[in-house]
Design an enzyme around this catalytic site. Structure first.
Site, PDB file in Angstrom:
ATOM      1  N   ARG A  67     -17.972 -22.139   1.390  1.00 55.95           N
ATOM      2  CA  ARG A  67     -17.651 -22.470  -0.003  1.00 55.95           C
ATOM      3  C   ARG A  67     -16.945 -23.829  -0.105  1.00 55.95           C
ATOM      4  NH1 ARG A  67     -12.965 -19.539  -3.250  1.00 55.95           N
ATOM      5  NH2 ARG A  67     -13.359 -20.263  -5.376  1.00 55.95           N
ATOM      6  N   HIS A  71     -17.423 -26.991  -2.806  1.00 53.94           N
ATOM      7  CA  HIS A  71     -16.332 -27.460  -3.657  1.00 53.94           C
ATOM      8  C   HIS A  71     -15.961 -28.911  -3.361  1.00 53.94           C
ATOM      9  CE1 HIS A  71     -14.771 -23.598  -5.628  1.00 53.94           C
ATOM     10  NE2 HIS A  71     -15.962 -23.340  -5.124  1.00 53.94           N
ATOM     11  N   ASP A  72     -16.225 -29.353  -2.149  1.00 51.43           N
ATOM     12  CA  ASP A  72     -16.004 -30.766  -1.831  1.00 51.43           C
ATOM     13  C   ASP A  72     -17.084 -31.634  -2.484  1.00 51.43           C
ATOM     14  OD1 ASP A  72     -14.920 -33.063  -0.672  1.00 51.43           O
ATOM     15  OD2 ASP A  72     -16.156 -32.877   1.120  1.00 51.43           O
ATOM     16  N   SER A  81     -12.449 -34.970  -0.204  1.00 48.19           N
ATOM     17  CA  SER A  81     -11.332 -35.034  -1.155  1.00 48.19           C
ATOM     18  C   SER A  81     -10.716 -33.662  -1.432  1.00 48.19           C
ATOM     19  CB  SER A  81     -11.759 -35.695  -2.467  1.00 48.19           C
ATOM     20  OG  SER A  81     -12.887 -35.050  -3.034  1.00 48.19           O
ATOM     21  N   ASN A  98      -9.913 -23.941  -7.205  1.00 53.11           N
ATOM     22  CA  ASN A  98      -9.720 -24.039  -5.753  1.00 53.11           C
ATOM     23  C   ASN A  98      -8.508 -23.278  -5.230  1.00 53.11           C
ATOM     24  OD1 ASN A  98     -11.992 -25.593  -5.339  1.00 53.11           O
ATOM     25  ND2 ASN A  98     -10.913 -27.537  -5.521  1.00 53.11           N
ATOM     26  N   HIS A 196     -23.714 -16.645  -1.803  1.00 47.97           N
ATOM     27  CA  HIS A 196     -22.889 -15.479  -2.152  1.00 47.97           C
ATOM     28  C   HIS A 196     -23.266 -14.252  -1.323  1.00 47.97           C
ATOM     29  CE1 HIS A 196     -21.861 -17.207  -6.412  1.00 47.97           C
ATOM     30  NE2 HIS A 196     -21.269 -17.848  -5.439  1.00 47.97           N
ATOM     31  N   ASP A 250     -21.533  -9.198  -1.350  1.00 46.78           N
ATOM     32  CA  ASP A 250     -22.826  -8.607  -0.988  1.00 46.78           C
ATOM     33  C   ASP A 250     -22.533  -7.322  -0.222  1.00 46.78           C
ATOM     34  OD1 ASP A 250     -25.363  -7.995  -0.117  1.00 46.78           O
ATOM     35  OD2 ASP A 250     -25.780  -9.950   0.787  1.00 46.78           O
ATOM     36  N   ASP A 258     -28.111 -13.279   4.817  1.00 45.37           N
ATOM     37  CA  ASP A 258     -29.477 -12.793   4.624  1.00 45.37           C
ATOM     38  C   ASP A 258     -29.854 -12.914   3.149  1.00 45.37           C
ATOM     39  OD1 ASP A 258     -28.172 -10.692   3.321  1.00 45.37           O
ATOM     40  OD2 ASP A 258     -28.279  -9.368   5.059  1.00 45.37           O
TER      41      ASP A 258
END
Length: 331
Positions: A67, A71-72, A81, A98, A196, A250, A258
């Protein structure tokens, strides 16, 4: 006549030199596979060794580390950053989206190992990209070649997380707009949200779907796009106002990379509104149906391809930015 020819030749040489300068200027520098092959040939092996060691004792960090790359890249591009600590100005890591990010200490550990082997060579931005690949492989995903050569940015602003990242309650229009703003397609969006398939989420990211969804205040006022039986299961784990409890994104295979995420979404069991929203677009819905029908025949390869594309978003290369000595602060 001879003078004219000499002038023409000089003009051509000047033009050729200008074209060469443009081609090799920092602005046009490119990422490439094996960027560190001469300056730090064991860079990726060193990173992998650290990550494999970390995940052997803390497997739950795979999702957060993957993740972190998203987000970067979605805020100021893939420039590291997201790793910068706040100073007089609030940095990205302290932006609301974040606050639940984890794994900064793992990136620091990889950086320390690389600084010991090759001081001042490997950027923090590249480490985040390499680690994202390695945690995917460690959870049984498919390996892809990571392009490297990114340099680290010097600016990090918390407020920019709100206008660039895709929130858990985003609708399909917002999802597509945010991805396209980064040069990523609708198909890339549905593929990358497939991440996810690993990791957990705090109840706070989806509790609004379970309780008082429309403001009626009744016991059954939940998001109608969410399977009612799944709502019952989630309410056992997440009570009203619960901010901190963790739920598998999941269920049953949250530590395995998967295609089962798409099966869940197709059954209206995607945890976030942004997951459910993927059924509201013909392209994203068709991709979900394909993965369900073929048991994820193309997903793992598609994911690597889209990650390479995402890894190119607004990168700093050449002499732009810097190579940080410590990932949490500028040199």
């Amino acid at each position: 006549m001879e003078m004219s020819a000499t002038k023409s030749l000089s003009a051509l040489l000047l033009q050729f030199t200008f074209v060469l300068l443009l081609a090799f200027s920092p602005v046009n520098a490119q990422l490439k596979v094996g960027f560190y092959s001469k300056t730090c040939p064991k860079a990726e092996a060193i990173a992998k060794e650290v990550i494999d060691g970390v995940l052997s004792v803390a497997p739950s960090l795979a999702g957060p580390l993957l993740r972190m790359h998203f987000h970067d890249c979605f805020v100021r591009g893939c420039d590291g950053s997201v790793l910068l600590n706040s100073t007089t100005q609030q940095a990205e890591k302290d932006g609301p989206p974040n606050l639940t990010l984890r794994g900064y200490q793992v990136i620091d550990r990889v950086k320390s190992a690389l600084e010991k082997a090759c001081p001042g060579v490997v950027s923090c931005a590249d480490i985040v990209a390499i680690v994202a690949r390695d945690v995917t492989v460690a959870t049984k995903g498919l390996r892809w070649e990571v392009e490297t050569g990114r340099r680290d940015g010097r600016v990090s602003i918390a407020a920019e997380t709100l206008t660039n990242l895709v929130a858990p309650n985003a609708n399909i229009t917002t999802i597509i707009t945010r991805f396209q703003a980064k040069g990523l397609s609708v198909k890339d969006a549905v593929i990358l949200l497939g991440s996810h398939t690993i990791g957990t989420s705090h109840c706070s990211s989806f509790n609004s779907r379970l309780y008082n969804f429309t403001g009626k205040g009744t016991d059954n006022d939940f998001d109608p796009t969410l399977d009612s039986e799944y709502v019952k299961e989630l309410k056992i784990k997440c009570k009203p106002g619960d901010q901190n409890s963790l739920v598998e994104m999941d269920p049953g295979s949250f530590r395995t990379f998967d295609s089962s995420y798409y099966t869940l979404v197709s059954k209206r069991r995607g945890l976030f509104q942004s997951d459910a929203a993927l059924l509201d677009n013909s392209v994203t819905k068709a991709y979900i149906n394909l993965q369900v029908a073929t048991q994820g025949s193309t997903f793992l390869k598609d994911f690597g391809d889209s990650m390479v594309k995402m890894g190119r978003v607004d990168v700093l290369t050449g002499t732009a930015g810097e190579i940080r000595k410590v990932c949490g602060k500028v040199n």
